[in-house]
Design a protein around this motif. Structure first.
Motif, PDB file in Angstrom:
ATOM      1  N   LEU A   1      -9.608   7.377   0.352  1.00 49.60           N
ATOM      2  CA  LEU A   1      -9.374   6.296  -0.588  1.00 49.60           C
ATOM      3  C   LEU A   1      -9.124   5.014   0.202  1.00 49.60           C
ATOM      4  O   LEU A   1      -8.128   4.890   0.891  1.00 49.60           O
ATOM      5  CB  LEU A   1      -8.157   6.595  -1.464  1.00 49.60           C
ATOM      6  CG  LEU A   1      -7.782   5.502  -2.475  1.00 49.60           C
ATOM      7  CD1 LEU A   1      -8.814   5.414  -3.590  1.00 49.60           C
ATOM      8  CD2 LEU A   1      -6.399   5.759  -3.057  1.00 49.60           C
ATOM      9  N   ALA A   2     -10.077   4.099   0.131  1.00 54.42           N
ATOM     10  CA  ALA A   2      -9.896   2.799   0.780  1.00 54.42           C
ATOM     11  C   ALA A   2      -9.090   1.924  -0.172  1.00 54.42           C
ATOM     12  O   ALA A   2      -9.456   1.755  -1.329  1.00 54.42           O
ATOM     13  CB  ALA A   2     -11.250   2.162   1.065  1.00 54.42           C
ATOM     14  N   LEU A   3      -7.988   1.395   0.306  1.00 51.83           N
ATOM     15  CA  LEU A   3      -7.079   0.647  -0.563  1.00 51.83           C
ATOM     16  C   LEU A   3      -7.134  -0.843  -0.281  1.00 51.83           C
ATOM     17  O   LEU A   3      -7.149  -1.261   0.869  1.00 51.83           O
ATOM     18  CB  LEU A   3      -5.637   1.087  -0.298  1.00 51.83           C
ATOM     19  CG  LEU A   3      -5.015   2.171  -1.166  1.00 51.83           C
ATOM     20  CD1 LEU A   3      -3.539   2.282  -0.823  1.00 51.83           C
ATOM     21  CD2 LEU A   3      -5.211   1.882  -2.631  1.00 51.83           C
ATOM     22  N   THR A   4      -7.172  -1.627  -1.351  1.00 48.06           N
ATOM     23  CA  THR A   4      -6.972  -3.062  -1.233  1.00 48.06           C
ATOM     24  C   THR A   4      -5.902  -3.440  -2.245  1.00 48.06           C
ATOM     25  O   THR A   4      -5.997  -3.046  -3.410  1.00 48.06           O
ATOM     26  CB  THR A   4      -8.263  -3.843  -1.547  1.00 48.06           C
ATOM     27  OG1 THR A   4      -9.339  -3.269  -0.816  1.00 48.06           O
ATOM     28  CG2 THR A   4      -8.124  -5.302  -1.143  1.00 48.06           C
ATOM     29  N   THR A   5      -4.903  -4.160  -1.803  1.00 49.44           N
ATOM     30  CA  THR A   5      -3.838  -4.579  -2.720  1.00 49.44           C
ATOM     31  C   THR A   5      -3.723  -6.094  -2.674  1.00 49.44           C
ATOM     32  O   THR A   5      -3.872  -6.701  -1.623  1.00 49.44           O
ATOM     33  CB  THR A   5      -2.488  -3.955  -2.321  1.00 49.44           C
ATOM     34  OG1 THR A   5      -2.275  -4.152  -0.929  1.00 49.44           O
ATOM     35  CG2 THR A   5      -2.457  -2.479  -2.632  1.00 49.44           C
TER      36      THR A   5
ATOM     37  N   GLN B   1       0.818  -1.217   0.000  1.00 48.48           N
ATOM     38  CA  GLN B   1       0.000   0.000   0.000  1.00 48.48           C
ATOM     39  C   GLN B   1       0.848   1.260   0.000  1.00 48.48           C
ATOM     40  O   GLN B   1       0.458   2.280  -0.553  1.00 48.48           O
ATOM     41  CB  GLN B   1      -0.995  -0.042   1.167  1.00 48.48           C
ATOM     42  CG  GLN B   1      -1.946  -1.229   0.988  1.00 48.48           C
ATOM     43  CD  GLN B   1      -3.188  -1.154   1.858  1.00 48.48           C
ATOM     44  OE1 GLN B   1      -3.510  -0.130   2.438  1.00 48.48           O
ATOM     45  NE2 GLN B   1      -3.901  -2.266   1.945  1.00 48.48           N
TER      46      GLN B   1
END
Lengths: 134, 80
Positions: free
Chosen positions: B72-76, B51
């Motif tokens: 901004l919700a992050l998914t990696t 991230q």
């Protein structure tokens, strides 16, 4: 959880009392949440979510309100090389922000991290969170 | 100033040309976004490292109250 060492250059740490304070906070408290507001009165939805999980799991944690001190608010972003608040530290290591903590709660990785770190928590409560979000 | 989905994707795409990138407008207000980034380069990194790399691609757009990206919700992920 593998390594998540804050990347801090020598220059960034020079003469910055905020960074000294952050080091002291994460060195003396097993679990520290840098957040907006306090654990009893969060002032942002993302901070509220992480504080809520920790409260519900019965984790004893130190809450640091970054809104109360602009130097800590910027300092923790520089220290962790992470642009957002909240930020969770366990045993001096950066664990992640709201999205990572949410994922780790639901996957059970957060339980494993607390067990490894010797941090007491309520396993049944953690299971309840997972059941409610299954 | 708010950002559009394609602006966010374009910024991430510069750093991750081959990634699968999904941008979602969470609240329908053009201000609360979720991004899922699936890229081979994440292999061997933990979530924090993954991230951080995505945040770096956004080049300061998330910096504080004046940043263009408010939430901004992050998914990696690594490709399956």
């Amino acid at each position: 959880m593998s390594e998540a060492t804050p990347e801090v250059t020598a220059d960034a740490t020079a003469d910055n009392p905020a960074l000294d304070r952050i080091r002291s906070l994460i060195g003396t408290n097993a679990v520290v949440l840098f957040m907006k507001g306090s654990k009893s009165m969060p002032k942002c939805g993302f901070s509220s979510r992480v504080a809520g999980v920790l409260n519900y799991m019965g984790v004893d944690f130190a809450d640091v309100d970054v809104l109360a001190d602009p130097s800590i608010r910027q300092g923790i972003k520089d220290f962790s090389d992470w642009p957002t608040i909240p930020q969770l530290y366990v045993k001096g290591e950066f664990v992640g922000g709201c999205d990572i903590i949410t994922e780790m709660t639901l996957s059970g990785e957060l339980d494993a991290l607390f067990e490894q770190a010797g941090v007491p928590y309520d396993k049944a409560a953690a299971d309840k969170i997972r059941e409610a979000n299954a | 100033m708010a950002m559009e989905a394609h602006d966010i994707e374009a910024l991430i795409r510069e750093s991750f040309p081959n990634a699968k990138i999904t941008i979602t407008d969470l609240a329908g207000d053009g201000n609360h976004w979720a991004a899922e980034v699936v890229d081979e380069s994440f292999r061997g990194m933990n979530r924090v490292q993954q991230q951080r790399a995505v945040y770096a691609s956004l080049k300061g757009k998330m910096d504080g109250p004046n940043g263009a990206l408010h939430a901004l919700a992050l998914t990696t992920k690594v490709p399956a």
